[in-house]
Scaffold this motif. Structure first.
Motif, PDB file in Angstrom:
ATOM      1  N   VAL A  58      34.133   4.201 -14.311  1.00  0.00           N
ATOM      2  CA  VAL A  58      32.838   4.792 -14.663  1.00  0.00           C
ATOM      3  C   VAL A  58      32.961   6.303 -14.782  1.00  0.00           C
ATOM      4  O   VAL A  58      32.347   6.921 -15.665  1.00  0.00           O
ATOM      5  N   ALA A  59      33.748   6.928 -13.910  1.00  0.00           N
ATOM      6  CA  ALA A  59      33.949   8.377 -13.994  1.00  0.00           C
ATOM      7  C   ALA A  59      34.537   8.771 -15.346  1.00  0.00           C
ATOM      8  O   ALA A  59      34.128   9.781 -15.947  1.00  0.00           O
ATOM      9  N   ARG A  60      35.455   7.979 -15.857  1.00  0.00           N
ATOM     10  CA  ARG A  60      36.055   8.283 -17.160  1.00  0.00           C
ATOM     11  C   ARG A  60      35.091   8.014 -18.305  1.00  0.00           C
ATOM     12  O   ARG A  60      34.957   8.815 -19.227  1.00  0.00           O
ATOM     13  N   LEU A  61      34.403   6.881 -18.223  1.00  0.00           N
ATOM     14  CA  LEU A  61      33.481   6.535 -19.294  1.00  0.00           C
ATOM     15  C   LEU A  61      32.287   7.483 -19.359  1.00  0.00           C
ATOM     16  O   LEU A  61      31.724   7.711 -20.435  1.00  0.00           O
ATOM     17  N   SER A  62      31.872   8.023 -18.219  1.00  0.00           N
ATOM     18  CA  SER A  62      30.696   8.882 -18.188  1.00  0.00           C
ATOM     19  C   SER A  62      31.025  10.365 -18.315  1.00  0.00           C
ATOM     20  O   SER A  62      30.141  11.206 -18.196  1.00  0.00           O
ATOM     21  N   GLY A  63      32.281  10.689 -18.562  1.00  0.00           N
ATOM     22  CA  GLY A  63      32.661  12.065 -18.846  1.00  0.00           C
ATOM     23  C   GLY A  63      32.890  12.948 -17.647  1.00  0.00           C
ATOM     24  O   GLY A  63      33.022  14.166 -17.781  1.00  0.00           O
ATOM     25  N   GLU A  64      32.977  12.363 -16.453  1.00  0.00           N
ATOM     26  CA  GLU A  64      33.244  13.193 -15.274  1.00  0.00           C
ATOM     27  C   GLU A  64      34.733  13.453 -15.099  1.00  0.00           C
ATOM     28  O   GLU A  64      35.121  14.434 -14.466  1.00  0.00           O
ATOM     29  N   VAL A  65      35.537  12.564 -15.648  1.00  0.00           N
ATOM     30  CA  VAL A  65      36.989  12.710 -15.626  1.00  0.00           C
ATOM     31  C   VAL A  65      37.491  12.449 -17.044  1.00  0.00           C
ATOM     32  O   VAL A  65      37.045  11.486 -17.686  1.00  0.00           O
ATOM     33  N   PRO A  66      38.401  13.273 -17.565  1.00  0.00           N
ATOM     34  CA  PRO A  66      38.898  13.024 -18.933  1.00  0.00           C
ATOM     35  C   PRO A  66      39.647  11.705 -19.022  1.00  0.00           C
ATOM     36  O   PRO A  66      40.279  11.259 -18.067  1.00  0.00           O
ATOM     37  N   VAL A  67      39.561  11.075 -20.169  1.00  0.00           N
ATOM     38  CA  VAL A  67      40.394   9.916 -20.466  1.00  0.00           C
ATOM     39  C   VAL A  67      41.621  10.415 -21.217  1.00  0.00           C
ATOM     40  O   VAL A  67      41.640  11.525 -21.750  1.00  0.00           O
ATOM     41  N   THR A  68      42.633   9.574 -21.283  1.00  0.00           N
ATOM     42  CA  THR A  68      43.790   9.868 -22.123  1.00  0.00           C
ATOM     43  C   THR A  68      43.784   8.868 -23.256  1.00  0.00           C
ATOM     44  O   THR A  68      43.889   7.659 -23.036  1.00  0.00           O
ATOM     45  N   VAL A  69      43.613   9.353 -24.464  1.00  0.00           N
ATOM     46  CA  VAL A  69      43.535   8.483 -25.631  1.00  0.00           C
ATOM     47  C   VAL A  69      44.435   9.052 -26.719  1.00  0.00           C
ATOM     48  O   VAL A  69      44.400  10.244 -27.018  1.00  0.00           O
ATOM     49  N   GLY A  70      45.294   8.210 -27.261  1.00  0.00           N
ATOM     50  CA  GLY A  70      46.252   8.685 -28.250  1.00  0.00           C
ATOM     51  C   GLY A  70      47.230   9.677 -27.677  1.00  0.00           C
ATOM     52  O   GLY A  70      47.763  10.526 -28.406  1.00  0.00           O
ATOM     53  N   GLY A  71      47.434   9.639 -26.355  1.00  0.00           N
ATOM     54  CA  GLY A  71      48.369  10.544 -25.697  1.00  0.00           C
ATOM     55  C   GLY A  71      47.789  11.885 -25.332  1.00  0.00           C
ATOM     56  O   GLY A  71      48.496  12.724 -24.764  1.00  0.00           O
ATOM     57  N   SER A  72      46.517  12.131 -25.616  1.00  0.00           N
ATOM     58  CA  SER A  72      45.899  13.425 -25.338  1.00  0.00           C
ATOM     59  C   SER A  72      44.651  13.257 -24.493  1.00  0.00           C
ATOM     60  O   SER A  72      43.942  12.250 -24.601  1.00  0.00           O
ATOM     61  N   PRO A  73      44.336  14.253 -23.647  1.00  0.00           N
ATOM     62  CA  PRO A  73      43.117  14.155 -22.839  1.00  0.00           C
ATOM     63  C   PRO A  73      41.866  14.376 -23.684  1.00  0.00           C
ATOM     64  O   PRO A  73      41.873  15.153 -24.641  1.00  0.00           O
ATOM     65  N   TYR A  74      40.802  13.674 -23.320  1.00  0.00           N
ATOM     66  CA  TYR A  74      39.525  13.825 -24.038  1.00  0.00           C
ATOM     67  C   TYR A  74      38.397  13.499 -23.064  1.00  0.00           C
ATOM     68  O   TYR A  74      38.477  12.524 -22.316  1.00  0.00           O
ATOM     69  N   THR A  75      37.346  14.307 -23.068  1.00  0.00           N
ATOM     70  CA  THR A  75      36.208  14.082 -22.185  1.00  0.00           C
ATOM     71  C   THR A  75      35.066  13.452 -22.969  1.00  0.00           C
ATOM     72  O   THR A  75      34.597  14.018 -23.962  1.00  0.00           O
ATOM     73  N   LEU A  76      34.622  12.279 -22.521  1.00  0.00           N
ATOM     74  CA  LEU A  76      33.566  11.538 -23.200  1.00  0.00           C
ATOM     75  C   LEU A  76      32.202  12.036 -22.720  1.00  0.00           C
ATOM     76  O   LEU A  76      31.587  11.462 -21.817  1.00  0.00           O
ATOM     77  N   LEU A  77      31.694  13.096 -23.356  1.00  0.00           N
ATOM     78  CA  LEU A  77      30.392  13.640 -22.983  1.00  0.00           C
ATOM     79  C   LEU A  77      29.253  12.762 -23.484  1.00  0.00           C
ATOM     80  O   LEU A  77      28.113  12.894 -23.031  1.00  0.00           O
ATOM     81  N   THR A  78      29.536  11.874 -24.419  1.00  0.00           N
ATOM     82  CA  THR A  78      28.573  10.901 -24.916  1.00  0.00           C
ATOM     83  C   THR A  78      29.339   9.723 -25.488  1.00  0.00           C
ATOM     84  O   THR A  78      30.506   9.859 -25.882  1.00  0.00           O
ATOM     85  N   ARG A  79      28.689   8.574 -25.526  1.00  0.00           N
ATOM     86  CA  ARG A  79      29.237   7.407 -26.196  1.00  0.00           C
ATOM     87  C   ARG A  79      28.236   6.888 -27.227  1.00  0.00           C
ATOM     88  O   ARG A  79      28.313   5.717 -27.638  1.00  0.00           O
TER      89      ARG A  79
END
Length: 576
Positions: free
Chosen positions: A176-197
């Motif tokens: 949930v922390a990753r999906l809600s933008g509190e922790v960056p995800v790693t997608v395609g080998g790079s970090p990204y913060t999901l501030l919205t979905r």
């Protein structure tokens, strides 16, 4: 223009009636009937709970047909051709007003109102905190699964207990922390913060889907996307599959919606519905470690907040392919419990609906799972027929489906559809217990194969198409071709009685990117791949796959690459 104000949840039902099926010269009307008075042949477009436990049916038919049926009825609208109707229902604690021009509000039904609402209002209504639900042109279908929900009574199972125990608070909150933008995800080998979905946020929505696919792939499951398109633009669902070893044609769906609101600014959506999405991911991770009789698909939909578009098109595709979906467990908002009573609701169709018994079987299993595995959860069944999430898309095609949700009637989340829907505001012990119950329910629906039925083999090469031509050897699979291998004829020890095999599949230095799909010999090609690969890179994946039951233990391999592929199959065990 004078407006009517209703504090409500909105379920949009555009009943685009096919008039040739009705009496010529007589326009169809929208009528209200007691559900028990519905006569055969009347087109029921919705069944909802009325006052005092009663059920109300909304029917579209000509006056002549209604009169001929003898059913007591009240006409709500004198011409129902091409009209988008809505059910409007107050929600405890709801504050979002619905403004309707005079004449649009047609009637009240228990806690609901029936209204005309244009499709152009959909986005605005969602932004106002309302839920929009559309129904197709024709009434929901009467499809029934090919077999019973469970062929033997379910009970406590140590295999399922292990899967339930694998869910931890840390894993649940971490997702949930990753999906809600509190922790960056790693997608395609790079970090990204999901501030919205939000579905139409562009890059953030695309990244959320890509990340979900990467997570599912990391669990060892073949995963990909299902694309859909509406006037507002295209989007994709994330889909992964755990192929069944005994009855792979029977499909269990575990679903949630990945998208969220609000559409502008920060949209964490921790409860709605990062919680459900995390539950689906954790179910996929847990179930990937075991073998089941049935196929399980894990699907994360987009477009739910715009009218359940992602599930609408996915369910329609399954129906068009005549897939045997035996159960849908839809998880939407499973992390709010402000009063600490552990209440959870399982929404099914109403008791008068032909699909109620199938829904009730799923719901009762969820209730039993919470009891069998000692979970601090108090689930109960709400047989109200409200299709206000993605499960409604499956009801439209007659598939058994249940919405599993926190107590959205008496303890509604006040942070709904706001920037305050944060990880800090969810209730972690309740959330963890809900996910455990979902994992256990999904496992029982899929029917675990007993470990006692597994026979280990020393690693042995079954197939190597790099070798000279032969039944289990060359040549390489041509582009777009499929080949069937009779594994019982190999020296590796797979007997003719085998129901499934555990193996490693390898694509050896393929000249072009593509994927392989493995399935039981003689069965239909499944919709998900077993192994994806890039050009020039040898790639392998472990899989447990059903084989044919004709005494040859055959396995088919289909090559979807634009060039030839050398395939290696190494077996490590088989199931009886």
């Amino acid at each position: 223009m004078r407006s009517t104000r209703v504090r409500a949840v909105l379920l949009l039902l555009p009943l685009l009636v096919a008039s040739p099926a009705l009496h010529a010269g007589s326009p169809p009307v929208l009528a209200r009937l007691a559900a028990g008075d519905v006569a055969p042949g009347l087109a029921v477009h919705a069944r909802v709970a009325g006052d005092g436990g009663s059920e109300v049916a909304l029917v579209v038919a000509t006056r002549e047909a209604l009169a001929a049926s003898g059913a007591r009825h009240v006409v709500l609208d004198v011409d129902a051709r091409g009209v988008p109707y809505a059910l409007v229902s107050t929600r405890p604690g709801g504050t979002a007003p619905l403004e309707l021009p005079a004449g649009r509000l047609l009637a009240t039904v228990g806690r609901h109102a029936v209204a005309r609402v244009s499709a152009a209002d959909v986005a605005r209504l969602h932004e106002a905190g309302l839920v929009v639900r559309r129904l197709p042109a024709s009434p929901p279908g009467g499809r029934a699964p090919c077999g019973p929900l469970l062929r033997a009574p379910a009970a406590y199972d140590p295999v399922v207990a292990g899967l339930v125990a694998s869910v931890t608070p840390e894993a649940a909150s971490g997702l949930v922390a990753r999906l809600s933008g509190e922790v960056p995800v790693t997608v395609g080998g790079s970090p990204y913060t999901l501030l919205t979905r939000y579905t139409y946020s562009g890059t953030p929505s695309e990244r959320s889907v890509d990340w979900a696919v990467e997570q599912l792939t990391a669990y060892g499951l073949p995963a990909g996307t299902f694309a859909w398109w509406v006037a507002m633009g295209p989007s994709r669902n994330a889909v992964a599959e755990k192929r069944g070893a005994a009855r792979p044609e029977e499909v269990v769906l575990v679903t949630a919606h990945l998208d969220d609101l609000p559409s502008m600014g920060r949209a964490p959506g921790a409860d709605d519905d990062a919680s459900g999405s995390a539950a689906v991911l954790l179910a996929a991770k847990a179930l990937s470690t075991r073998v089941f009789e049935r196929t399980v698909r894990f699907v994360l939909f987009t477009g739910e907040e715009q009218g359940s578009y992602g599930s609408f098109y996915y369910a329609a595709a399954l129906a068009d392919a005549s897939e045997d979906v035996v159960a849908v467990l839809n998880l939407d908002m499973v992390a709010w419990d402000s009063d600490g009573d552990g209440a959870a609701l399982l929404h099914t169709r109403t008791p008068s609906d032909p699909g109620y018994a199938s829904d009730r079987g799923i719901a009762d299993l969820f209730v039993n799972v919470a009891s069998w595995y000692g979970l601090p959860l108090a689930p109960s069944v709400a047989a109200d027929g409200l299709p206000y999430s993605d499960h409604g898309s499956f009801w439209e095609h007659g598939y058994p489906a249940v919405l599993a949700i926190e107590d959205d009637l008496e303890d509604f989340n006040p942070w709904y559809h706001s920037s305050g829907d944060l990880l800090a505001n969810i209730h972690l012990p309740y959330f963890t217990a809900f996910v455990k119950a979902a994992v256990g329910t999904a496992a029982h629906l899929a029917v675990p194969l007993s470990p006692q039925g597994f026979h280990t083999l020393a690693p042995c090469r079954l197939v190597d198409t790099r070798a000279a031509p032969g039944p289990l050897a060359g040549p390489a699979l041509p582009a777009g071709a499929s080949r069937t291998f009779a594994l019982a004829s190999s020296p590796c020890g797979v007997p003719p009685s085998a129901r499934a095999v555990a193996l490693n599949v390898t694509a050896a230095a393929p000249p072009a990117a593509g994927y392989l799909t493995l399935h039981a010999g003689g069965s239909l090609l499944p919709s998900t791949s077993t192994l994806n690969f890039a050009a020039g890179r040898t790639r392998a994946n472990n899989a447990i796959l059903p084989v044919s039951a004709d005494g040859t233990a055959s396995l088919a391999v289909a090559n979807a690459a634009p060039g030839p592929v050398d395939v290696l199959l190494d077996v490590t065990g088989w199931f009886e």
